[in-house]
Design an enzyme around this catalytic site. Structure first.
Site, mmCIF file in Angstrom:
data_model
loop_
_atom_site.group_PDB
_atom_site.id
_atom_site.type_symbol
_atom_site.label_atom_id
_atom_site.label_comp_id
_atom_site.label_asym_id
_atom_site.label_seq_id
_atom_site.Cartn_x
_atom_site.Cartn_y
_atom_site.Cartn_z
ATOM 1 N N CYS A 74 -14.356 -34.074 -63.428
ATOM 2 C CA CYS A 74 -13.675 -35.295 -63.868
ATOM 3 C C CYS A 74 -14.515 -36.496 -63.432
ATOM 4 O O CYS A 74 -14.897 -36.604 -62.262
ATOM 5 C CB CYS A 74 -12.281 -35.366 -63.256
ATOM 6 S SG CYS A 74 -11.391 -36.898 -63.635
ATOM 7 N N CYS A 77 -12.375 -38.579 -60.609
ATOM 8 C CA CYS A 77 -12.040 -38.098 -59.259
ATOM 9 C C CYS A 77 -12.885 -36.921 -58.781
ATOM 10 O O CYS A 77 -12.667 -36.421 -57.690
ATOM 11 C CB CYS A 77 -10.563 -37.748 -59.173
ATOM 12 S SG CYS A 77 -10.106 -36.260 -60.098
ATOM 13 N N CYS A 122 -6.705 -34.451 -66.347
ATOM 14 C CA CYS A 122 -7.074 -33.956 -65.029
ATOM 15 C C CYS A 122 -5.802 -33.786 -64.203
ATOM 16 O O CYS A 122 -4.983 -34.704 -64.110
ATOM 17 C CB CYS A 122 -8.033 -34.942 -64.356
ATOM 18 S SG CYS A 122 -8.431 -34.506 -62.651
ATOM 19 N N CYS A 125 -5.948 -36.468 -60.950
ATOM 20 C CA CYS A 125 -5.779 -37.925 -61.086
ATOM 21 C C CYS A 125 -5.026 -38.338 -62.357
ATOM 22 O O CYS A 125 -4.715 -39.507 -62.524
ATOM 23 C CB CYS A 125 -7.122 -38.631 -61.036
ATOM 24 S SG CYS A 125 -8.167 -38.381 -62.501
ATOM 25 N N CYS A 146 -11.292 -29.681 -76.697
ATOM 26 C CA CYS A 146 -12.134 -30.732 -77.268
ATOM 27 C C CYS A 146 -12.076 -31.926 -76.314
ATOM 28 O O CYS A 146 -11.066 -32.625 -76.243
ATOM 29 C CB CYS A 146 -11.596 -31.088 -78.652
ATOM 30 S SG CYS A 146 -12.641 -32.221 -79.562
#
Length: 159
Positions: A74, A77, A122, A125, A146
């Protein structure tokens, strides 16, 4: 009188709102920051995708054709989200994966464009990543995650 009754019924039907229609579910995440904090930490493009659920232009991400061994994290984070062995070329213009790192990607419902899609974010976060579809490789999971490349940072295996 019939016109007034029809008008009243129409108004009632179009103004009904129940909890069943409220599809937003309040979620809490391990990492929670204010919009100002996210804006100061992310680029404009990252903020647009991760915090405003935007979409980058297809074929614009350098990660679209990245096939080295490693892990995609991510961008907000640093949570590991996807492994390189699960990446494939979907031809859509966005990095695509047929699997996620279990527990690090969360799912929700997105109806912003007039029909329902399965949204991915995510799990640490809450950053918007992209969407998952059922048109991925049949020989594996059949899923196509995607993902917006700007929502990811690639870390090669040697790091």
């Amino acid at each position: 009188m019939k016109k007034i009754a029809l008008l009243v019924i129409t108004c009632v039907l179009f103004n009904c709102n129940s909890k069943a229609q409220d599809k937003k579910v309040k979620e809490t995440f391990e990492i929670a920051k204010t919009n100002a904090e996210w804006k100061s930490e992310l680029t404009t493009a990252e903020y647009h995708v991760l915090r405003e659920a935007g979409t980058e232009r297809p074929f614009s991400s350098k990660l679209n054709k990245q096939y080295s061994a490693g892990v995609y994290h991510c961008a907000a984070c640093d949570t590991p989200l996807f492994k390189s062995e699960d990446k494939f070329d979907s031809g859509t213009g966005w990095p695509s994966f047929d699997n996620v790192i279990e527990g690090n990607v969360a799912f929700g419902t997105d109806t912003k464009i007039g029909y329902t899609r399965d949204e991915e974010h995510c799990a640490t976060c809450g950053g918007h990543l992209g969407h998952v579809f059922d048109d991925g490789p049949k020989e594996t999971t059949g899923k196509r995650h995607c993902i917006n490349g700007v929502a990811l940072n690639f870390k090669p295996s040697n790091e």
